[in-house]
Design a protein around this motif. Structure first.
Motif, PDB file in Angstrom:
ATOM      1  N   LEU A  37       0.887  -1.072  -0.016  1.00 41.88           N
ATOM      2  CA  LEU A  37      -0.013   0.235  -0.012  1.00 41.88           C
ATOM      3  C   LEU A  37       0.864   1.282   0.293  1.00 41.88           C
ATOM      4  O   LEU A  37       0.503   2.129  -0.484  1.00 41.88           O
ATOM      5  CB  LEU A  37      -1.083  -0.202   1.205  1.00 41.88           C
ATOM      6  N   PHE A  38       1.827   1.164   0.737  1.00 40.77           N
ATOM      7  CA  PHE A  38       2.895   2.200   0.754  1.00 40.77           C
ATOM      8  C   PHE A  38       3.296   2.619  -0.704  1.00 40.77           C
ATOM      9  O   PHE A  38       3.458   3.714  -1.216  1.00 40.77           O
ATOM     10  CB  PHE A  38       4.093   2.237   1.846  1.00 40.77           C
ATOM     11  N   LYS A  39       3.801   1.557  -1.419  1.00 38.11           N
ATOM     12  CA  LYS A  39       4.299   1.835  -2.714  1.00 38.11           C
ATOM     13  C   LYS A  39       3.179   2.256  -3.681  1.00 38.11           C
ATOM     14  O   LYS A  39       3.419   3.005  -4.566  1.00 38.11           O
ATOM     15  CB  LYS A  39       4.849   0.234  -3.112  1.00 38.11           C
ATOM     16  N   ALA A  40       2.104   1.593  -3.441  1.00 36.57           N
ATOM     17  CA  ALA A  40       0.850   1.957  -4.329  1.00 36.57           C
ATOM     18  C   ALA A  40       0.603   3.477  -4.219  1.00 36.57           C
ATOM     19  O   ALA A  40       0.528   4.143  -5.484  1.00 36.57           O
ATOM     20  CB  ALA A  40      -0.432   1.406  -4.056  1.00 36.57           C
ATOM     21  N   VAL A  41       0.537   3.966  -3.019  1.00 35.42           N
ATOM     22  CA  VAL A  41       0.320   5.417  -2.898  1.00 35.42           C
ATOM     23  C   VAL A  41       1.471   6.303  -3.696  1.00 35.42           C
ATOM     24  O   VAL A  41       1.156   7.207  -4.453  1.00 35.42           O
ATOM     25  CB  VAL A  41       0.517   5.855  -1.517  1.00 35.42           C
ATOM     26  N   GLY A  42       2.645   6.032  -3.349  1.00 36.73           N
ATOM     27  CA  GLY A  42       3.573   6.659  -4.155  1.00 36.73           C
ATOM     28  C   GLY A  42       3.736   6.778  -5.643  1.00 36.73           C
ATOM     29  O   GLY A  42       3.774   7.496  -6.298  1.00 36.73           O
ATOM     30  N   GLN A  43       3.489   5.316  -6.288  1.00 37.74           N
ATOM     31  CA  GLN A  43       3.122   5.138  -7.580  1.00 37.74           C
ATOM     32  C   GLN A  43       2.086   6.018  -7.974  1.00 37.74           C
ATOM     33  O   GLN A  43       2.051   6.687  -9.125  1.00 37.74           O
ATOM     34  CB  GLN A  43       2.949   3.710  -7.819  1.00 37.74           C
ATOM     35  N   ALA A  44       0.745   5.832  -7.493  1.00 33.17           N
ATOM     36  CA  ALA A  44      -0.441   6.808  -8.036  1.00 33.17           C
ATOM     37  C   ALA A  44      -0.204   7.882  -8.003  1.00 33.17           C
ATOM     38  O   ALA A  44      -0.451   8.689  -8.825  1.00 33.17           O
ATOM     39  CB  ALA A  44      -1.477   6.308  -7.059  1.00 33.17           C
ATOM     40  N   VAL A  45       0.538   8.680  -7.010  1.00 35.14           N
ATOM     41  CA  VAL A  45       0.746  10.132  -7.014  1.00 35.14           C
ATOM     42  C   VAL A  45       1.804  10.633  -8.086  1.00 35.14           C
ATOM     43  O   VAL A  45       1.356  11.347  -8.766  1.00 35.14           O
ATOM     44  CB  VAL A  45       1.350  10.527  -5.632  1.00 35.14           C
ATOM     45  N   LEU A  46       2.853   9.723  -8.153  1.00 37.01           N
ATOM     46  CA  LEU A  46       3.817  10.072  -9.285  1.00 37.01           C
ATOM     47  C   LEU A  46       3.127   9.910 -10.722  1.00 37.01           C
ATOM     48  O   LEU A  46       3.470  10.696 -11.487  1.00 37.01           O
ATOM     49  CB  LEU A  46       5.022   9.209  -9.169  1.00 37.01           C
ATOM     50  N   TYR A  47       2.468   9.080 -10.996  1.00 32.59           N
ATOM     51  CA  TYR A  47       2.012   8.628 -12.148  1.00 32.59           C
ATOM     52  C   TYR A  47       0.956   9.709 -12.593  1.00 32.59           C
ATOM     53  O   TYR A  47       0.965  10.178 -13.857  1.00 32.59           O
ATOM     54  CB  TYR A  47       1.450   7.143 -12.387  1.00 32.59           C
ATOM     55  N   ARG A  48       0.063  10.183 -11.643  1.00 33.36           N
ATOM     56  CA  ARG A  48      -1.031  11.049 -11.823  1.00 33.36           C
ATOM     57  C   ARG A  48      -0.115  12.549 -12.185  1.00 33.36           C
ATOM     58  O   ARG A  48      -0.680  13.152 -13.156  1.00 33.36           O
ATOM     59  CB  ARG A  48      -1.733  11.146 -10.483  1.00 33.36           C
ATOM     60  N   GLY A  49       0.658  12.657 -11.526  1.00 31.46           N
ATOM     61  CA  GLY A  49       1.502  13.987 -11.580  1.00 31.46           C
ATOM     62  C   GLY A  49       2.174  13.967 -13.089  1.00 31.46           C
ATOM     63  O   GLY A  49       2.328  15.066 -13.838  1.00 31.46           O
ATOM     64  N   ALA A  50       2.724  12.750 -13.562  1.00 35.65           N
ATOM     65  CA  ALA A  50       3.392  12.709 -14.686  1.00 35.65           C
ATOM     66  C   ALA A  50       2.319  12.633 -16.018  1.00 35.65           C
ATOM     67  O   ALA A  50       2.865  13.105 -17.113  1.00 35.65           O
ATOM     68  CB  ALA A  50       4.125  11.516 -14.761  1.00 35.65           C
ATOM     69  N   ILE A  51       1.292  12.152 -15.796  1.00 34.22           N
ATOM     70  CA  ILE A  51       0.198  11.877 -16.864  1.00 34.22           C
ATOM     71  C   ILE A  51      -0.508  13.040 -16.993  1.00 34.22           C
ATOM     72  O   ILE A  51      -0.749  13.895 -18.045  1.00 34.22           O
ATOM     73  CB  ILE A  51      -0.441  10.539 -16.883  1.00 34.22           C
ATOM     74  N   ASP A  52      -1.238  13.452 -16.039  1.00 30.16           N
ATOM     75  CA  ASP A  52      -2.218  14.639 -15.835  1.00 30.16           C
ATOM     76  C   ASP A  52      -2.713  14.959 -14.446  1.00 30.16           C
ATOM     77  O   ASP A  52      -3.084  14.102 -13.928  1.00 30.16           O
ATOM     78  CB  ASP A  52      -3.415  14.537 -16.592  1.00 30.16           C
ATOM     79  N   LYS A  53      -2.210  16.141 -13.871  1.00 30.34           N
ATOM     80  CA  LYS A  53      -2.343  16.395 -12.493  1.00 30.34           C
ATOM     81  C   LYS A  53      -3.976  16.314 -12.156  1.00 30.34           C
ATOM     82  O   LYS A  53      -4.375  16.202 -11.085  1.00 30.34           O
ATOM     83  CB  LYS A  53      -1.564  17.627 -12.060  1.00 30.34           C
ATOM     84  N   ASN A  54      -4.636  16.640 -13.223  1.00 30.48           N
ATOM     85  CA  ASN A  54      -6.434  16.841 -13.218  1.00 30.48           C
ATOM     86  C   ASN A  54      -6.842  15.338 -13.099  1.00 30.48           C
ATOM     87  O   ASN A  54      -8.174  15.340 -12.665  1.00 30.48           O
ATOM     88  CB  ASN A  54      -7.015  17.565 -14.185  1.00 30.48           C
ATOM     89  N   LEU A  55      -6.308  14.380 -13.279  1.00 32.88           N
ATOM     90  CA  LEU A  55      -7.056  13.127 -13.072  1.00 32.88           C
ATOM     91  C   LEU A  55      -7.158  12.653 -11.641  1.00 32.88           C
ATOM     92  O   LEU A  55      -6.252  13.098 -10.784  1.00 32.88           O
ATOM     93  CB  LEU A  55      -6.142  12.044 -13.809  1.00 32.88           C
ATOM     94  N   ASP A  56      -8.209  11.796 -11.545  1.00 32.41           N
ATOM     95  CA  ASP A  56      -8.325  11.111 -10.278  1.00 32.41           C
ATOM     96  C   ASP A  56      -7.309  10.127 -10.071  1.00 32.41           C
ATOM     97  O   ASP A  56      -6.765   9.481 -11.026  1.00 32.41           O
ATOM     98  CB  ASP A  56      -9.704  10.475  -9.988  1.00 32.41           C
TER      99      ASP A  56
END
Length: 153
Positions: free
Chosen positions: A54-73
């Motif tokens: 879960l710790f890894k997932a949080v970091g990955q989700a935050v980074l991927y959202r920021g890299a792809i599109d900050k407006n995405l959920d």
């Protein structure tokens, strides 16, 4: 019962496609590869949601959202089974909300409800004649042109 993260991903994509979402799997971005990207969200998957995963997932989700599109959920979807502690999931769910994420425990045949009528619109900052890098992260039919250069017409 789902036995691996790949199986979880395949079942989720089938489920979301049936709901009318445009699903892209293994979406490359500047910080890694997102598991699934749909019309309005980046989804990180974890087969067995222990504390470390879960710790890894949080970091990955935050980074991927920021890299792809900050407006995405950003959503973390994990497979749920009876041997997973509900207290861990409840505590993790509260923690991930602080990062603007949603944690969703999912069983294969349960229905997931996402908004289907809302899509984020990106503003086009290019003008005619500009040379731009094509990013096809939201359009599957343009994926073969991803990272190519083009002139705006």
């Amino acid at each position: 019962m789902i036995t691996s993260e790949r199986e979880l991903q395949n079942e989720l994509v089938i489920h979301l496609t049936e709901q009318g979402f445009n699903c892209q799997q293994y979406v490359p971005c500047s910080v890694g590869i997102a598991d699934v990207v749909i019309d309005n969200a980046v989804i990180e998957l974890k087969h067995y949601p222990d504390r470390e995963a879960l710790f890894k997932a949080v970091g990955q989700a935050v980074l991927y959202r920021g890299a792809i599109d900050k407006n995405l959920d950003a959503k973390i979807i994990c497979s749920y089974s009876s041997d997973i502690s509900l207290s861990i999931l409840e505590a993790a769910s509260v923690a991930v909300k602080q990062f603007g994420l949603e944690l969703i425990p999912w069983v294969k045949y349960d229905s997931l409800i996402f908004q289907t009528d809302y899509k984020y619109k990106l503003f086009n900052t290019c003008t005619i004649g500009d040379i731009c890098l094509i990013s096809s992260l939201c359009q599957a039919e343009l994926l073969k042109y991803n990272r190519c250069w083009g002139i705006v017409t």
